[in-house]
Design a protein around this motif. Structure first.
Motif, PDB file in Angstrom:
ATOM      1  N   PRO A  59       0.830  -1.203   0.000  1.00 31.49           N
ATOM      2  CA  PRO A  59       0.000   0.000   0.000  1.00 31.49           C
ATOM      3  C   PRO A  59       0.866   1.256   0.000  1.00 31.49           C
ATOM      4  N   ARG A  60       0.374   2.273  -0.651  1.00 31.68           N
ATOM      5  CA  ARG A  60       1.153   3.507  -0.748  1.00 31.68           C
ATOM      6  C   ARG A  60       1.183   4.203   0.610  1.00 31.68           C
ATOM      7  N   VAL A  61       2.360   4.675   1.000  1.00 30.23           N
ATOM      8  CA  VAL A  61       2.523   5.390   2.268  1.00 30.23           C
ATOM      9  C   VAL A  61       2.369   6.887   1.986  1.00 30.23           C
ATOM     10  N   LEU A  62       1.461   7.534   2.734  1.00 34.17           N
ATOM     11  CA  LEU A  62       1.065   8.910   2.445  1.00 34.17           C
ATOM     12  C   LEU A  62       1.315   9.844   3.618  1.00 34.17           C
ATOM     13  N   ALA A  63       1.802  11.032   3.326  1.00 30.82           N
ATOM     14  CA  ALA A  63       1.869  12.147   4.273  1.00 30.82           C
ATOM     15  C   ALA A  63       2.080  13.396   3.431  1.00 30.82           C
ATOM     16  N   GLY A  64       0.994  13.999   2.986  1.00 33.89           N
ATOM     17  CA  GLY A  64       1.049  15.015   1.948  1.00 33.89           C
ATOM     18  C   GLY A  64       1.599  16.356   2.367  1.00 33.89           C
ATOM     19  N   ASN A  65       1.673  16.615   3.681  1.00 31.71           N
ATOM     20  CA  ASN A  65       2.180  17.916   4.106  1.00 31.71           C
ATOM     21  C   ASN A  65       3.619  17.855   4.617  1.00 31.71           C
ATOM     22  N   VAL A  66       4.318  16.736   4.397  1.00 33.27           N
ATOM     23  CA  VAL A  66       5.746  16.670   4.708  1.00 33.27           C
ATOM     24  C   VAL A  66       6.505  17.375   3.590  1.00 33.27           C
ATOM     25  N   LYS A  67       7.275  18.373   3.965  1.00 37.30           N
ATOM     26  CA  LYS A  67       8.026  19.122   2.960  1.00 37.30           C
ATOM     27  C   LYS A  67       9.177  18.299   2.384  1.00 37.30           C
ATOM     28  N   ASP A  68       9.496  18.564   1.152  1.00 33.26           N
ATOM     29  CA  ASP A  68      10.640  17.941   0.471  1.00 33.26           C
ATOM     30  C   ASP A  68      10.538  16.411   0.465  1.00 33.26           C
ATOM     31  N   ARG A  69       9.327  15.912   0.327  1.00 33.88           N
ATOM     32  CA  ARG A  69       9.122  14.451   0.304  1.00 33.88           C
ATOM     33  C   ARG A  69       9.942  13.805  -0.805  1.00 33.88           C
ATOM     34  N   ASP A  70       9.879  14.397  -1.983  1.00 36.64           N
ATOM     35  CA  ASP A  70      10.496  13.762  -3.152  1.00 36.64           C
ATOM     36  C   ASP A  70      12.010  13.665  -3.026  1.00 36.64           C
ATOM     37  N   SER A  71      12.621  14.616  -2.340  1.00 33.33           N
ATOM     38  CA  SER A  71      14.078  14.574  -2.202  1.00 33.33           C
ATOM     39  C   SER A  71      14.504  13.766  -0.976  1.00 33.33           C
TER      40      SER A  71
ATOM     41  N   VAL B  34     -11.499   5.700  -6.027  1.00 37.19           N
ATOM     42  CA  VAL B  34     -11.288   6.282  -4.706  1.00 37.19           C
ATOM     43  C   VAL B  34     -10.018   7.118  -4.733  1.00 37.19           C
ATOM     44  N   GLY B  35     -10.129   8.340  -4.255  1.00 38.80           N
ATOM     45  CA  GLY B  35      -8.964   9.193  -4.057  1.00 38.80           C
ATOM     46  C   GLY B  35      -8.697   9.331  -2.574  1.00 38.80           C
ATOM     47  N   VAL B  36      -7.480   9.024  -2.147  1.00 40.93           N
ATOM     48  CA  VAL B  36      -7.132   9.096  -0.733  1.00 40.93           C
ATOM     49  C   VAL B  36      -5.850   9.910  -0.570  1.00 40.93           C
ATOM     50  N   PHE B  37      -5.839  10.789   0.443  1.00 42.22           N
ATOM     51  CA  PHE B  37      -4.624  11.549   0.750  1.00 42.22           C
ATOM     52  C   PHE B  37      -4.487  11.634   2.262  1.00 42.22           C
ATOM     53  N   ALA B  38      -3.332  12.073   2.732  1.00 37.59           N
ATOM     54  CA  ALA B  38      -3.063  12.111   4.168  1.00 37.59           C
ATOM     55  C   ALA B  38      -2.295  13.365   4.528  1.00 37.59           C
ATOM     56  N   VAL B  39      -2.622  13.895   5.692  1.00 38.25           N
ATOM     57  CA  VAL B  39      -1.838  14.994   6.258  1.00 38.25           C
ATOM     58  C   VAL B  39      -1.701  14.769   7.761  1.00 38.25           C
ATOM     59  N   ILE B  40      -0.681  15.381   8.335  1.00 39.04           N
ATOM     60  CA  ILE B  40      -0.393  15.276   9.758  1.00 39.04           C
ATOM     61  C   ILE B  40      -0.803  16.576  10.431  1.00 39.04           C
ATOM     62  N   SER B  41      -1.539  16.480  11.522  1.00 40.91           N
ATOM     63  CA  SER B  41      -2.078  17.656  12.201  1.00 40.91           C
ATOM     64  C   SER B  41      -0.981  18.431  12.920  1.00 40.91           C
ATOM     65  N   PRO B  42      -1.226  19.707  13.212  1.00 39.36           N
ATOM     66  CA  PRO B  42      -0.255  20.489  13.986  1.00 39.36           C
ATOM     67  C   PRO B  42       0.061  19.857  15.339  1.00 39.36           C
ATOM     68  N   THR B  43      -0.941  19.234  15.969  1.00 35.77           N
ATOM     69  CA  THR B  43      -0.725  18.604  17.274  1.00 35.77           C
ATOM     70  C   THR B  43       0.290  17.480  17.179  1.00 35.77           C
ATOM     71  N   VAL B  44       0.150  16.631  16.185  1.00 39.28           N
ATOM     72  CA  VAL B  44       1.078  15.516  16.019  1.00 39.28           C
ATOM     73  C   VAL B  44       2.431  16.005  15.507  1.00 39.28           C
ATOM     74  N   GLN B  45       2.420  17.029  14.678  1.00 39.14           N
ATOM     75  CA  GLN B  45       3.693  17.581  14.187  1.00 39.14           C
ATOM     76  C   GLN B  45       4.618  17.948  15.339  1.00 39.14           C
ATOM     77  N   LYS B  46       4.060  18.500  16.415  1.00 40.00           N
ATOM     78  CA  LYS B  46       4.866  18.917  17.564  1.00 40.00           C
ATOM     79  C   LYS B  46       5.501  17.726  18.274  1.00 40.00           C
ATOM     80  N   LYS B  47       4.919  16.538  18.109  1.00 42.00           N
ATOM     81  CA  LYS B  47       5.443  15.342  18.780  1.00 42.00           C
ATOM     82  C   LYS B  47       6.547  14.662  17.967  1.00 42.00           C
ATOM     83  N   ILE B  48       6.714  15.075  16.729  1.00 44.15           N
ATOM     84  CA  ILE B  48       7.743  14.498  15.856  1.00 44.15           C
ATOM     85  C   ILE B  48       9.014  15.319  16.010  1.00 44.15           C
TER      86      ILE B  48
END
Length: 527
Positions: A175-187, A208-222
C-alpha cells in the motif's frame, strides 16, 4: 397498340416489383420468426474465499454497497492476540478474514489505515528491538489484504522515518505510504512517501482518491529536525487540486489528528466524503461524526476494532452518496477455520516472523540491564540462581509453585501453534522465564535452562545473596516487600494487596490476561 419493346419494358417493371415485394415479405416474415436473444449464463454468485460468514447483527439493514472501505489505525505493534487467555480481540489474521468475508459476499471493498502502525517502545521497559520488524510484517500483511494506502505519524517517526520507509516503502509500491504535508518528500524519501493516490476498486465502477496529512498537534510530537511540514491550510487545497486531475469519485482523508480538528477540516472542505482520524481512547465510538455529507470515523487502539464504511450512489450531484458506518470488533468469530490455516497468507507471515526471530537470534539482541536489586547495595550484586535453589529452605512455597501453571510457563511457548517458535520471541519470553532482560537472567534454553518458566525470582528478584547468607536481614524487605507487617491495618493491607496486583499485571495485563482478577488468582498460589 403497344409495341413489342413497350410490352417488354412493362413486364420487366412488373417482374422487378414482384421480386421486391417478395423480398420484403420474406424479410418481414424472417423478422417475425427470428429467434429471441440467447440468454447468457445467470450472474454467478461471487466465489467464496472463506467459509466464515458475517456474524449475526453486523451490517443490519445494509444492501450490497457500491463501495465499501475498511478503516483501521493506531495498531501500536500488535500483530496477533498472544493466546494466553480468551477471549482476545484484534489481530491481522482476523482483519484479513473480515475482508475475505465481505469479498465473498460480492462487496467491492478496499482498505485504508491512518497510521501509527508500529510500537514506539518495548514491553516491560525492554529496548524496542522488534519495533522495525513488526512494522514490516504489519505492512506486508496489509499488502496481502489489498490495502490502498497507509499514513504515518508519531509512532513511525519514533522509529526514524528514514529507517521505517526504507524497511517497507522503498521496495513496495503498495500500500502507498502517504503524508502530503511533509516538505521535500520527493528529495528526502524518493518513491517512498507520497501525498495522494487515486485508484479504482475491484468490482466497483468508482474510483477512490485518498490523501493524508499530519495535524499540527502531532507535528509537535515528531522530534526529527529534518522533517518539516507545510501549513495544512495550504497543503490540503493543493493536494485536492492535484488529486482532482485523476477524477476520483470518492474522496478520503487520512488525518493524523483528533476528531475535533477533523470536524473543522470537514466544514472547510465539503468535497470530502470520509475522514479517518485518530482515536483518543482504546475503545472507539460505534457512531461516526457527521459534518454535512462528510463522515468522520476512528477505530481505537491496538487493532482490536476496525470500521467499515458503505457507500451507495444516489444519482444526485449535490449529495452523490448515502453513507453508513459499522464498527466491527474482531473477536473469535473471525478466527481462521482449521481447514483454511495451511494457505492463509497472514498466518504464513506470522510463521515467517517467528522463524526470523529464531534465525536472527532476537533474544540476544536484548541488551540486559541491572535489576533494581542489583543496584541496591554497593558491596553485593545478586544474580539469578533458579527456583531449585529456594527449595531447601522454602519447601512449602516451592511445592505450591511446582504445582502451579507458572512452573510450566516456558513449555506453553514451545507447544503453542499458529505461529510456533514463540520461545524465540523476546516479547513472549520476558513473561515466561526468570529475569530475561536483566543481567544474569534468562538468555536461552541452552544457556540458562534453570531459569525457564516463571519462578520464585520472577517476583522476588535475583536470590544469590540471600541463598549465600539467609540470615542477612538486608535482603528480607528487598525480596519480599509484600510481606504483611505486624498489626497491619485494613488500610495498609489494601495498599499492600494493590501493589501486589499491580506487579502481577506487568505480565497479566489487559491485553494478555483478559479476565485477570487478583482476588481469584492469588489464593491458589498463596505462599
Amino acid at each position: 397498340m403497344q409495341t413489342r419493346q413497350a410490352r417488354s419494358a412493362r413486364h420487366m417493371v412488373l417482374a422487378t416489383t414482384l421480386c421486391l415485394v417478395s423480398a420484403l415479405a420474406i424479410t418481414g416474415l424472417a423478422y417475425l420468426l427470428r429467434p429471441g436473444p440467447v440468454p447468457g449464463p445467470a450472474s454467478a454468485p461471487p466465489k467464496r474465499l472463506t467459509s466464515l460468514k458475517l456474524p449475526e447483527g453486523l451490517f443490519r439493514g445494509w444492501k450490497k454497497p457500491d463501495l465499501a472501505i475498511l478503516t483501521s489505525g493506531q495498531q501500536y505493534g500488535y500483530l496477533l492476540p498472544c493466546g494466553c487467555s480468551r477471549p482476545q480481540y484484534g489481530g491481522l489474521e482476523r482483519r484479513h478474514n473480515l475482508l475475505q468475508v465481505l469479498r465473498s459476499e460480492g462487496w467491492p471493498v478496499t482498505a485504508v489505515d491512518v497510521g501509527d502502525v508500529p510500537q514506539d517502545r518495548g514491553i516491560r521497559d525492554m529496548p524496542n528491538v522488534q519495533g522495525l520488524i513488526k512494522y514490516r510484517v504489519a505492512m506486508e500483511s496489509m499488502k496481502d489484504m489489498g490495502y490502498l494506502a497507509v499514513s504515518l505519524g508519531e509512532r513511525e517517526a519514533a522509529l526514524n522515518l528514514f529507517t521505517v520507509l526504507a524497511e517497507f516503502a522503498l521496495n513496495n509500491p503498495t500500500p502507498r505510504v502517504l503524508a502530503g504535508n511533509v516538505k521535500d518528500r520527493d528529495s528526502l524519501f524518493p518513491e517512498q512517501l507520497y501525498a495522494w493516490k487515486v485508484s479504482p476498486v475491484p468490482d466497483s465502477s468508482l474510483r477512490v482518491g485518498v490523501f493524508a496529512v499530519i495535524s499540527p498537534t502531532v507535528q509537535k510530537k515528531i522530534k526529527d529536525e529534518k522533517i518539516k511540514f507545510e501549513d495544512n491550510r495550504l497543503a490540503i487545497p493543493r493536494i485536492l487540486r492535484e488529486m482532482e486531475a485523476e477524477k476520483p469519485d470518492f474522496r478520503v482523508l487520512l488525518y493524523q489528528g483528533q476528531a475535533n480538528e477533523a470536524r473543522t477540516l470537514a466544514g472547510d472542505h465539503k468535497s470530502l466524503n470520509l475522514i479517518v482520524c485518530l482515536s483518543d481512547t482504546d475503545e472507539p465510538s460505534a457512531e461516526p461524526i457527521k459534518v454535512g455529507d462528510t463522515l468522520i470515523v476512528s477505530s481505537g487502539h491496538k487493532g482490536r476494532h476496525v470500521g467499515v464504511v458503505g457507500a451507495w450512489k444516489t444519482g444526485h450531484r449535490d449529495r452523490p452518496f448515502e453513507l453508513k458506518y459499522q464498527l466491527v470488533s474482531l473477536g473469535e468469530e473471525f478466527m481462521t477455520p482449521d481447514d483454511e490455516r495451511k494457505d492463509h497468507p497472514i498466518l504464513r507471515r506470522m510463521e515467517d516472523y517467528t522463524r526470523e526471530l529464531q534465525k536472527q537470534n532476537y533474544l540476544a539482541k536484548v541488551s540486559p540491564v541491572k535489576h533494581p536489586m542489583q543496584l541496591r547495595f554497593n558491596n553485593a550484586t545478586p544474580i539469578f540462581v533458579g527456583s531449585d535453589a529456594c527449595k531447601k529452605c522454602h519447601s512449602d512455597a516451592y511445592d505450591v509453585w511446582k504445582e502451579s501453571k507458572h512452573a510450566h510457563a516456558y513449555e506453553t511457548l514451545v507447544k503453542v501453534k499458529h505461529p510456533g517458535l514463540r520461545q524465540h520471541d523476546p516479547e513472549c519470553i520476558v513473561c515466561h522465564t526468570v529475569g530475561f532482560g536483566y543481567e544474569s537472567g534468562f538468555r536461552s534454553e541452552r544457556e540458562t535452562p534453570k531459569l525457564k518458566d516463571v519462578g520464585c525470582e520472577s517476583c522476588h528478584g535475583p536470590g544469590s545473596e540471600h541463598v549465600k547468607n539467609p540470615k542477612d536481614t538486608r535482603w528480607y524487605a528487598e525480596m519480599n516487600p509484600w510481606r504483611a507487617k505486624e498489626n497491619e491495618t485494613e488500610q495498609e493491607k489494601a495498599r499492600r494487596i494493590l501493589k501486589m496486583d499491580q506487579f502481577c499485571q506487568t505480565c497479566h495485563d489487559v491485553d494478555n490476561d483478559v479476565k485477570w482478577k487478583f482476588d481469584l488468582r492469588w489464593p491458589p498460589i498463596k505462599h
